[in-house]
Design an enzyme around this catalytic site. Structure first.
Site, mmCIF file in Angstrom:
data_model
loop_
_atom_site.group_PDB
_atom_site.id
_atom_site.type_symbol
_atom_site.label_atom_id
_atom_site.label_comp_id
_atom_site.label_asym_id
_atom_site.label_seq_id
_atom_site.Cartn_x
_atom_site.Cartn_y
_atom_site.Cartn_z
ATOM 1 C CG ASP A 65 44.208 24.673 82.794
ATOM 2 O OD1 ASP A 65 44.644 24.994 84.246
ATOM 3 O OD2 ASP A 65 44.949 24.517 82.173
ATOM 4 C CG ASP A 67 38.285 22.474 82.477
ATOM 5 O OD1 ASP A 67 38.924 23.029 83.016
ATOM 6 O OD2 ASP A 67 39.036 22.617 81.262
ATOM 7 C CG ASP A 140 35.852 21.579 70.954
ATOM 8 O OD1 ASP A 140 36.241 20.684 71.204
ATOM 9 O OD2 ASP A 140 36.815 22.754 70.999
#
Length: 441
Positions: A65, A67, A140
């Site tokens: 993916d 992003d 994070d």
């Protein structure tokens, strides 16, 4: 514009690196991601590939993916792309559709400083938009806080993520416990990333993950199951599952079920080598590594099989048939599990079918063996049958027979069935034959 953007940071706060010096394979970037970034930048906005995709590109791994983050708001993004829509309440993002691909485009966000937390400390709303500097601080993991501009071919590294990636270690940004409480799904995500990329989880981080694992029970079931499925299809499910057991997270992911106690090594939290689930996950990782298709229903059937099988046997001991016993056991166990874990209907139906098909491997009368091998889930059912040898439920000779039977010519199939009927002593009852004769007159 990029130079102005980097000018907002002091030299002590960030570093940006020419991607050409890191041997980043630009040809691994998908065309849709590049097209979206070009359009955003040509319209006056900043845009970066962020997170796991950058991490994987640096490791020469093709990302699944891409992003994208930008300083354009969701409505401004949507106005630029005809095929797009805004989704989400907790995180408002834009899905942009290019061909058959869906790319997630997010707006830079500030760290959550409002009171949008639940009683457990989890973030409920996170839609306060800000600058890239704000966005970087709220990431994070250091290895997920890398921003890559494929047009200028520069990487923004605010938290020394490239250094941690080279050291092959997981480092949480900020106070570990606070970050895991904000979003407990990060516990599963850390395990998935560590397993997939063969990274080390430091002891201190493991201890905090173990202590906050109970918060997984309060997550929306769909979110938890989605990330767990990503672990299973990562190609490193065996390592990931051993982490789950080591940290005692299985009792929070599948609470009150006690699914894997018989599969653990004595005196250890890891799976027994060559045990039932160990073998299944090992085979699954090989299948993923070979780019072969996998069945999520098969994975769930393996995870829950021992519990279903034990309950089925208890019903059989009460005098019901194998088929009815399996039917009742599968329904009951899946109902219990479904209270704590999200399943798509097709997965539930698939688990039922695979379990019920196991009862047909001992039947050799009529058309049963011939219709069984034509069943859409026969190959998955045969794999489950083979794994049951590990539990001493089935003899390997039975598996070999069915494997040969479904591959051999039709004439040989008839001969094999006739021989097997003789060995097992299976015969149609005269009562059934009489009924059939009467019904035909």
């Amino acid at each position: 514009m990029l130079e102005k953007l980097f000018g907002i940071f002091s030299k002590k706060q960030f570093s940006y690196i020419e991607s050409s010096t890191l041997d980043l394979q630009k040809d691994l970037i998908s065309y849709p991601a590049l097209a979206i970034i070009r359009k955003l930048k040509s319209s006056g906005w900043d845009a970066f590939i962020v997170g796991g995709a950058v991490r994987d590109l640096l490791l020469n791994v093709k990302p699944k993916d891409f992003d994208i983050v930008t300083n354009a708001s969701p409505h401004q993004i949507k106005s630029l792309f005809r095929r797009s829509r805004i989704i989400g309440r907790r995180f408002r993002i834009v899905h942009v559709y290019v061909g058959n691909d869906t790319i997630e485009v997010s707006t830079f966000r500030k760290p959550n400083v409002s009171n949008s937390f639940d009683s457990y400390g989890r973030i409920l709303r996170d839609n306060v938009f800000g600058s890239i500097e704000d966005d970087v601080k709220r990431r994070d993991l250091t290895i997920n806080s890398l921003y890559y501009d494929p047009i200028s071919e520069r990487i923004l590294d605010y938290h020394d993520g490239i250094s941690d990636l080279k050291k092959k270690q997981i480092v949480v940004i900020g106070k570990i416990k606070e970050r895991l409480i904000e979003d407990p799904l990060r516990i599963v995500r850390i395990i998935r990333i560590a397993a997939k990329l063969n990274l080390t989880i430091p002891r201190q981080l493991k201890n905090v993950m173990r202590g906050t694992g109970i918060l997984l029970e309060n997550l929306p079931k769909a979110r938890l199951s989605d990330d767990l499925l990503k672990l299973f299809v990562s190609g490193k499910s065996l390592q990931g599952f051993n982490y789950i057991l080591e940290l005692g997270l299985d009792k929070h992911i599948f609470p009150n079920l006690g699914l894997f106690s018989s599969e653990k090594k004595k005196g250890s939290a890891n799976l027994k080598k060559d045990g039932f689930i160990y073998s299944a996950l090992k085979n699954l990782d090989v299948t993923v590594g070979n780019n072969e298709s996998i069945s999520m229903s098969f994975i769930f059937a393996v995870l829950f099989w021992e519990k279903i099988s034990r309950l089925k046997m208890s019903y059989v001991e009460q005098g019901v048939s194998d088929y009815i016993g399996m039917q009742r056991a599968t329904s009951e166990i899946l109902q219990d599990i479904n209270q704590n874990f999200y399943f798509q209907r097709k997965h539930i139906a698939g688990v039922r079918e695979l379990c019920l098909l196991q009862t047909r491997f001992s039947k050799f009368l009529g058309k049963s063996p011939f219709s069984l091998i034509r069943h859409a889930r026969f190959r998955s059912a045969l794999k489950l049958l083979e794994l049951r040898v590990k539990l001493n439920e089935v003899k390997i000779e039975t598996v070999v027979w069915w494997d040969k039977f479904h591959k051999c010519p039709d004439g040989e199939k008839i001969q094999m069935v006739n021989i097997m009927r003789g060995k097992t002593g299976q015969r149609r009852s005269s009562k059934k034959r009489k009924k059939r004769k009467l019904s035909s007159t």
